[in-house]
Design a protein around this motif. Structure first.
Motif, short mmCIF file in Angstrom:
data_model
loop_
_atom_site.label_atom_id
_atom_site.label_comp_id
_atom_site.label_asym_id
_atom_site.label_seq_id
_atom_site.Cartn_x
_atom_site.Cartn_y
_atom_site.Cartn_z
N VAL A 187 38.70 -41.55 25.84
CA VAL A 187 37.50 -41.18 26.60
C VAL A 187 36.85 -39.94 25.99
CG1 VAL A 187 36.64 -40.46 28.85
CG2 VAL A 187 38.40 -42.22 28.70
N ILE A 188 37.67 -38.97 25.64
CA ILE A 188 37.15 -37.74 25.04
C ILE A 188 36.53 -38.05 23.68
CG2 ILE A 188 37.82 -35.49 24.11
CD1 ILE A 188 39.97 -35.43 26.38
N VAL A 189 37.20 -38.83 22.87
CA VAL A 189 36.66 -39.19 21.55
C VAL A 189 35.34 -39.94 21.70
CG1 VAL A 189 37.05 -40.63 19.50
CG2 VAL A 189 38.88 -39.19 20.38
N TYR A 190 35.28 -40.89 22.61
CA TYR A 190 34.04 -41.63 22.83
C TYR A 190 32.92 -40.69 23.24
CZ TYR A 190 30.60 -44.77 24.81
OH TYR A 190 29.43 -45.41 25.10
N GLY A 191 33.22 -39.76 24.15
CA GLY A 191 32.21 -38.80 24.60
C GLY A 191 31.69 -37.93 23.47
N VAL A 192 32.59 -37.45 22.63
CA VAL A 192 32.19 -36.59 21.52
C VAL A 192 31.35 -37.38 20.51
CG1 VAL A 192 33.07 -35.28 19.53
CG2 VAL A 192 34.10 -34.97 21.79
N VAL A 193 31.80 -38.59 20.17
CA VAL A 193 31.05 -39.41 19.21
C VAL A 193 29.69 -39.80 19.77
CG1 VAL A 193 31.06 -41.64 18.00
CG2 VAL A 193 33.12 -40.23 18.04
N ALA A 194 29.64 -40.19 21.03
CA ALA A 194 28.36 -40.56 21.65
C ALA A 194 27.42 -39.35 21.68
CB ALA A 194 28.59 -41.10 23.05
N ALA A 195 27.94 -38.17 22.03
CA ALA A 195 27.11 -36.96 22.05
C ALA A 195 26.58 -36.65 20.66
CB ALA A 195 27.92 -35.79 22.60
N PHE A 196 27.40 -36.85 19.64
CA PHE A 196 26.94 -36.60 18.27
C PHE A 196 25.77 -37.51 17.92
CE2 PHE A 196 27.04 -38.02 13.85
CZ PHE A 196 26.73 -36.83 13.20
N PHE A 197 25.90 -38.80 18.20
CA PHE A 197 24.84 -39.73 17.83
C PHE A 197 23.57 -39.52 18.66
CE2 PHE A 197 28.31 -42.11 15.78
CZ PHE A 197 27.76 -42.18 14.51
N VAL A 198 23.72 -39.20 19.93
CA VAL A 198 22.55 -38.91 20.75
C VAL A 198 21.85 -37.66 20.22
CG1 VAL A 198 21.81 -38.16 23.05
CG2 VAL A 198 23.36 -40.09 22.81
N SER A 199 22.61 -36.64 19.86
CA SER A 199 22.03 -35.42 19.30
C SER A 199 21.34 -35.69 17.97
CB SER A 199 23.11 -34.35 19.10
OG SER A 199 23.71 -34.03 20.31
N LEU A 200 21.96 -36.52 17.15
CA LEU A 200 21.37 -36.87 15.87
C LEU A 200 20.04 -37.59 16.05
CD1 LEU A 200 21.71 -36.95 12.76
CD2 LEU A 200 22.91 -39.13 13.08
N VAL A 201 20.01 -38.56 16.96
CA VAL A 201 18.77 -39.29 17.23
C VAL A 201 17.70 -38.34 17.77
CG1 VAL A 201 17.71 -41.05 18.71
CG2 VAL A 201 19.86 -41.53 17.53
N ARG A 202 18.08 -37.47 18.67
CA ARG A 202 17.13 -36.49 19.23
C ARG A 202 16.59 -35.58 18.14
NH1 ARG A 202 17.02 -31.28 21.89
NH2 ARG A 202 15.34 -31.31 23.41
N TYR A 203 17.46 -35.11 17.27
CA TYR A 203 17.03 -34.24 16.16
C TYR A 203 16.04 -34.98 15.28
CZ TYR A 203 17.11 -31.47 11.92
OH TYR A 203 16.74 -30.73 10.83
N LEU A 204 16.36 -36.21 14.93
CA LEU A 204 15.47 -36.98 14.05
C LEU A 204 14.14 -37.25 14.71
CD1 LEU A 204 18.05 -39.51 12.54
CD2 LEU A 204 17.00 -37.53 11.40
N VAL A 205 14.13 -37.55 15.99
CA VAL A 205 12.87 -37.81 16.71
C VAL A 205 12.03 -36.54 16.79
CG1 VAL A 205 11.91 -38.36 18.99
CG2 VAL A 205 13.73 -39.78 18.01
#
Length: 152
Positions: A131-149
């Motif tokens: 659960v923790i790994v999924y949360g960290v990975v999901a947060a990374f990708f959401v942050s990456l998408v937000r940064y790119l946008v």
């Protein structure tokens, strides 16, 4: 795999489907919606109490509110109430903070006879790790998408 039943072939899955009771999906969905909403309302009431009576700003009240919700969930789990409630409530009881606290506390309680470190610590985090790994990975990708946008 086929089974002969009264002179004809019937697949195992057809037999299982015939004898499995239908789940009330609409009722379960409505129940989960209201239970999850009720848990969130309790959290909002706790946060409002921190703001009104302890002088916190809404942002400052967030962390103690989460701590209180975790504490309530762990107490309910330890008393055996949360699991019975979760069976009735379904997915609504899996609201992230309380559901995760219940998961951690249940694993700790279940394995306490094995000792504090190997039993409670090891098994509690064995369950929580994905659960923790999924949360960290999901947060990374959401942050990456937000940064790119925001920057493209």
């Amino acid at each position: 795999m086929a089974v002969r039943s009264k002179g004809r072939h019937v697949s195992y899955q057809q037999i299982v489907d015939k004898h499995t009771p239908q789940r009330p999906i609409v009722r379960n969905t409505i129940r989960a919606f209201f239970v999850g909403g009720a848990i969130c309302v309790i959290g909002q009431v706790v946060q409002t109490l921190f703001v009104r009576f302890a002088g916190f700003s809404p942002q400052e009240a967030s962390n103690p509110t989460v701590a209180v919700m975790i504490l309530l969930s762990v107490i309910a789990t330890a008393l055996g109430v949360y699991d019975k409630f979760a069976q009735w409530a379904g997915a609504g009881s899996a609201v992230p903070v309380t559901g995760f606290a219940n998961t951690m506390a249940s694993a700790a309680i279940e394995h306490r006879t094995e000792g504090w470190v190997p039993g409670v610590g090891g098994n509690m985090f064995k369950l929580a790790g994905p659960v923790i790994v999924y949360g960290v990975v999901a947060a990374f990708f959401v942050s990456l998408v937000r940064y790119l946008v925001m920057h493209l």
